[in-house]
Scaffold this motif. Structure first.
Motif, PDB file in Angstrom:
ATOM      1  N   SER A   2      40.911  51.391  43.233  1.00  0.00           N
ATOM      2  CA  SER A   2      40.754  50.726  41.939  1.00  0.00           C
ATOM      3  C   SER A   2      39.527  51.254  41.201  1.00  0.00           C
ATOM      4  CB  SER A   2      40.645  49.213  42.127  1.00  0.00           C
ATOM      5  OG  SER A   2      39.471  48.899  42.828  1.00  0.00           O
ATOM      6  N   LYS A   3      39.594  51.115  39.902  1.00  0.00           N
ATOM      7  CA  LYS A   3      38.504  51.576  39.037  1.00  0.00           C
ATOM      8  C   LYS A   3      37.419  50.506  38.978  1.00  0.00           C
ATOM      9  CE  LYS A   3      41.769  52.344  35.841  1.00  0.00           C
ATOM     10  NZ  LYS A   3      42.334  52.638  34.531  1.00  0.00           N
ATOM     11  N   ARG A   5      35.015  47.806  37.314  1.00  0.00           N
ATOM     12  CA  ARG A   5      35.339  46.866  36.247  1.00  0.00           C
ATOM     13  C   ARG A   5      34.115  46.629  35.371  1.00  0.00           C
ATOM     14  NH1 ARG A   5      40.077  44.398  37.305  1.00  0.00           N
ATOM     15  NH2 ARG A   5      39.620  42.363  36.430  1.00  0.00           N
ATOM     16  N   LYS A   6      34.350  46.594  34.067  1.00  0.00           N
ATOM     17  CA  LYS A   6      33.306  46.318  33.075  1.00  0.00           C
ATOM     18  C   LYS A   6      33.784  45.174  32.183  1.00  0.00           C
ATOM     19  CE  LYS A   6      30.617  50.003  33.779  1.00  0.00           C
ATOM     20  NZ  LYS A   6      29.227  49.901  34.169  1.00  0.00           N
ATOM     21  N   THR A   7      32.830  44.433  31.634  1.00  0.00           N
ATOM     22  CA  THR A   7      33.200  43.396  30.674  1.00  0.00           C
ATOM     23  C   THR A   7      33.588  44.063  29.356  1.00  0.00           C
ATOM     24  OG1 THR A   7      30.968  43.142  29.801  1.00  0.00           O
ATOM     25  CG2 THR A   7      31.568  41.762  31.710  1.00  0.00           C
ATOM     26  N   ARG A  35      44.044  44.130  25.585  1.00  0.00           N
ATOM     27  CA  ARG A  35      44.609  44.310  26.930  1.00  0.00           C
ATOM     28  C   ARG A  35      46.122  44.432  26.824  1.00  0.00           C
ATOM     29  NH1 ARG A  35      40.922  41.037  30.981  1.00  0.00           N
ATOM     30  NH2 ARG A  35      39.098  40.782  29.666  1.00  0.00           N
ATOM     31  N   GLY A  39      46.761  48.399  31.082  1.00  0.00           N
ATOM     32  CA  GLY A  39      45.297  48.434  31.095  1.00  0.00           C
ATOM     33  C   GLY A  39      44.729  47.833  29.827  1.00  0.00           C
ATOM     34  N   TYR A  74      37.561  52.907  33.792  1.00  0.00           N
ATOM     35  CA  TYR A  74      37.163  51.499  33.959  1.00  0.00           C
ATOM     36  C   TYR A  74      38.314  50.557  33.669  1.00  0.00           C
ATOM     37  CZ  TYR A  74      32.488  53.500  33.645  1.00  0.00           C
ATOM     38  OH  TYR A  74      31.363  54.269  33.841  1.00  0.00           O
ATOM     39  N   ASP A  75      38.344  49.462  34.415  1.00  0.00           N
ATOM     40  CA  ASP A  75      39.200  48.333  34.110  1.00  0.00           C
ATOM     41  C   ASP A  75      38.344  47.258  33.442  1.00  0.00           C
ATOM     42  OD1 ASP A  75      41.670  49.219  35.121  1.00  0.00           O
ATOM     43  OD2 ASP A  75      41.142  48.615  37.162  1.00  0.00           O
ATOM     44  N   VAL A  76      38.992  46.272  32.832  1.00  0.00           N
ATOM     45  CA  VAL A  76      38.283  45.185  32.163  1.00  0.00           C
ATOM     46  C   VAL A  76      38.138  44.015  33.131  1.00  0.00           C
ATOM     47  CG1 VAL A  76      38.295  43.582  30.224  1.00  0.00           C
ATOM     48  CG2 VAL A  76      39.196  45.872  29.929  1.00  0.00           C
ATOM     49  N   LYS A  77      36.933  43.465  33.190  1.00  0.00           N
ATOM     50  CA  LYS A  77      36.695  42.257  34.000  1.00  0.00           C
ATOM     51  C   LYS A  77      37.326  41.058  33.332  1.00  0.00           C
ATOM     52  CE  LYS A  77      32.214  43.216  36.113  1.00  0.00           C
ATOM     53  NZ  LYS A  77      30.805  42.831  36.150  1.00  0.00           N
TER      54      LYS A  77
END
Length: 78
Positions: A2-3, A5-7, A35, A39, A74-77
């Protein structure tokens, strides 16, 4: 794997920092995270006066490119 995660705020801050390096954008461009099932991506919003300023279309195109790049890393938190 998994990538990281960032806000949304962190991703937008990263995009704004990258924009300053590459282009001179007019003030007043809002960036938000949209979103989706695959992704996320950046979207922009601006009033008509900002849209009419020189460089606006180039800035929007650059924001899309930055979002494509960041979305690969990055994924989103949340």
């Amino acid at each position: 794997m998994s990538k990281p995660r960032k806000t949304e705020a962190e991703l937008i801050a990263m995009a704004r920092a990258e924009l300053k390096v590459h282009v001179d954008c007019p003030d007043g461009i809002g960036i938000f995270v949209l979103r989706n099932d695959d992704g996320w991506e950046f979207r922009t919003e601006a009033d008509e006066a900002t849209k009419a300023k020189p460089g606006y279309p180039e800035c929007v195109a650059m924001i899309v490119q930055i979002g494509d790049h960041l979305g690969k890393h990055y994924d989103v938190k949340g």
